[in-house]
Write a protein that holds these residues in place. Structure first.
Motif, PDB file in Angstrom:
ATOM      1  N   ALA A 188      20.713  21.794  46.721  1.00  0.00           N
ATOM      2  CA  ALA A 188      21.119  20.683  47.058  1.00  0.00           C
ATOM      3  C   ALA A 188      19.510  19.863  47.913  1.00  0.00           C
ATOM      4  O   ALA A 188      20.406  18.475  48.218  1.00  0.00           O
ATOM      5  CB  ALA A 188      22.372  21.202  48.219  1.00  0.00           C
ATOM      6  N   SER A 189      18.898  20.269  48.781  1.00  0.00           N
ATOM      7  CA  SER A 189      18.087  19.139  49.333  1.00  0.00           C
ATOM      8  C   SER A 189      17.838  18.566  48.342  1.00  0.00           C
ATOM      9  O   SER A 189      17.035  17.152  48.882  1.00  0.00           O
ATOM     10  CB  SER A 189      17.349  20.264  50.455  1.00  0.00           C
ATOM     11  OG  SER A 189      16.792  20.828  49.106  1.00  0.00           O
ATOM     12  N   GLY A 190      17.289  19.156  47.148  1.00  0.00           N
ATOM     13  CA  GLY A 190      17.159  18.048  46.675  1.00  0.00           C
ATOM     14  C   GLY A 190      16.936  17.494  45.863  1.00  0.00           C
ATOM     15  O   GLY A 190      17.755  15.979  45.838  1.00  0.00           O
ATOM     16  N   VAL A 191      18.716  17.251  45.634  1.00  0.00           N
ATOM     17  CA  VAL A 191      20.120  16.532  44.992  1.00  0.00           C
ATOM     18  C   VAL A 191      20.163  15.511  46.346  1.00  0.00           C
ATOM     19  O   VAL A 191      20.076  13.947  45.946  1.00  0.00           O
ATOM     20  CB  VAL A 191      20.569  16.557  44.643  1.00  0.00           C
ATOM     21  CG1 VAL A 191      21.956  15.511  44.685  1.00  0.00           C
ATOM     22  CG2 VAL A 191      20.605  17.548  43.478  1.00  0.00           C
ATOM     23  N   ALA A 221      19.571  10.785  46.699  1.00  0.00           N
ATOM     24  CA  ALA A 221      19.589  10.283  46.970  1.00  0.00           C
ATOM     25  C   ALA A 221      20.427   9.559  48.334  1.00  0.00           C
ATOM     26  O   ALA A 221      20.429   8.525  48.126  1.00  0.00           O
ATOM     27  CB  ALA A 221      21.510  10.985  46.527  1.00  0.00           C
ATOM     28  N   LEU A 222      19.538  10.521  48.821  1.00  0.00           N
ATOM     29  CA  LEU A 222      19.477   9.725  50.351  1.00  0.00           C
ATOM     30  C   LEU A 222      18.009   8.570  49.945  1.00  0.00           C
ATOM     31  O   LEU A 222      18.237   7.283  50.792  1.00  0.00           O
ATOM     32  CB  LEU A 222      19.295  10.140  51.703  1.00  0.00           C
ATOM     33  CG  LEU A 222      20.146  11.129  52.299  1.00  0.00           C
ATOM     34  CD1 LEU A 222      20.393  12.344  53.072  1.00  0.00           C
ATOM     35  CD2 LEU A 222      21.504  10.199  52.329  1.00  0.00           C
ATOM     36  N   SER A 223      17.262   8.803  49.621  1.00  0.00           N
ATOM     37  CA  SER A 223      16.219   8.015  49.695  1.00  0.00           C
ATOM     38  C   SER A 223      16.028   6.729  48.449  1.00  0.00           C
ATOM     39  O   SER A 223      14.656   6.020  48.746  1.00  0.00           O
ATOM     40  CB  SER A 223      14.637   8.941  49.042  1.00  0.00           C
ATOM     41  OG  SER A 223      14.671  10.172  50.028  1.00  0.00           O
ATOM     42  N   PHE A 224      16.577   6.859  47.291  1.00  0.00           N
ATOM     43  CA  PHE A 224      16.553   5.946  46.408  1.00  0.00           C
ATOM     44  C   PHE A 224      17.013   4.639  47.193  1.00  0.00           C
ATOM     45  O   PHE A 224      16.262   4.138  46.609  1.00  0.00           O
ATOM     46  CB  PHE A 224      17.544   6.744  45.455  1.00  0.00           C
ATOM     47  CG  PHE A 224      17.381   5.441  44.205  1.00  0.00           C
ATOM     48  CD1 PHE A 224      16.787   5.817  43.360  1.00  0.00           C
ATOM     49  CD2 PHE A 224      18.556   5.074  44.584  1.00  0.00           C
ATOM     50  CE1 PHE A 224      16.692   5.197  42.575  1.00  0.00           C
ATOM     51  CE2 PHE A 224      18.906   4.069  43.001  1.00  0.00           C
ATOM     52  CZ  PHE A 224      17.517   4.086  41.979  1.00  0.00           C
TER      53      PHE A 224
END
Length: 176
Positions: A32-35, A39-42
């Protein structure tokens, strides 16, 4: 007449349901932290391709580690259940022990397996258990006058050292 070698013994890393559950929770959090991290940093990094590549690689690595941990937890739990059902508790003598320089593993213990059912003394076998658990360290320091509790299935040639509070429990193998 050629003589075939007996298949190798397979060591099972015994795990409890609670330990398996904890590994799966940790694995889920990693994935979850990877996904979510990607998504938030993109949007913030979308203008520089090399930043996106580094972010993508880091997040993918975290997702792969979490997936591997999830799979390993499931395999260990399944193998433990199988060994508990078909195996028997035994005390294997520690024949010798070698201290290792690896930080994660403090000792390699050589354990003598029970005598084969056919009675051939030359068929006596040994297995190696690498461990830093306190009971294994104590057994290594007391070798060759020590024993370790194990679950062993002679037919399937699998075994596992009983660590923790499970060492005092005697599992009841199912009839089959």
């Amino acid at each position: 007449m050629s003589r075939t070698a007996a298949p190798e013994w397979t060591q099972i890393d015994l795990t409890s349901r609670r330990g398996s559950w904890g590994q799966r929770v940790t694995a889920g959090l990693l994935v979850a932290s990877g996904v979510i991290g990607f998504a938030l940093s993109f949007p913030a990094l979308s203008q520089w391709w090399w930043e996106l590549a580094l972010l993508g690689f880091g997040c993918l690595l975290i997702v792969l580690l979490g997936t591997g941990l999830w799979i390993n937890a499931g395999m260990s739990a399944g193998e433990t259940v199988t060994l508990k059902e078909s195996g028997a508790r035994a005390e294997l003598p520690v024949v010798s022990a070698f201290e290792t320089t690896d930080e994660a593993v403090r000792y390699q213990l050589q354990l003598r397996l029970p005598e084969p059912a056919d009675g051939h003394v030359d068929g006596r076998e040994f297995v190696v258990h690498a461990c830093g658990y306190h009971r294994c360290v104590e057994a290594a320091r007391a070798a060759p006058d020590s024993v370790l509790p194990v679950l062993i299935d002679v037919r399937k040639r699998t075994w596992g050292v009983i660590h923790g509070s499970n060492a005092s429990e005697t599992p009841t193998p199912s009839s089959g």
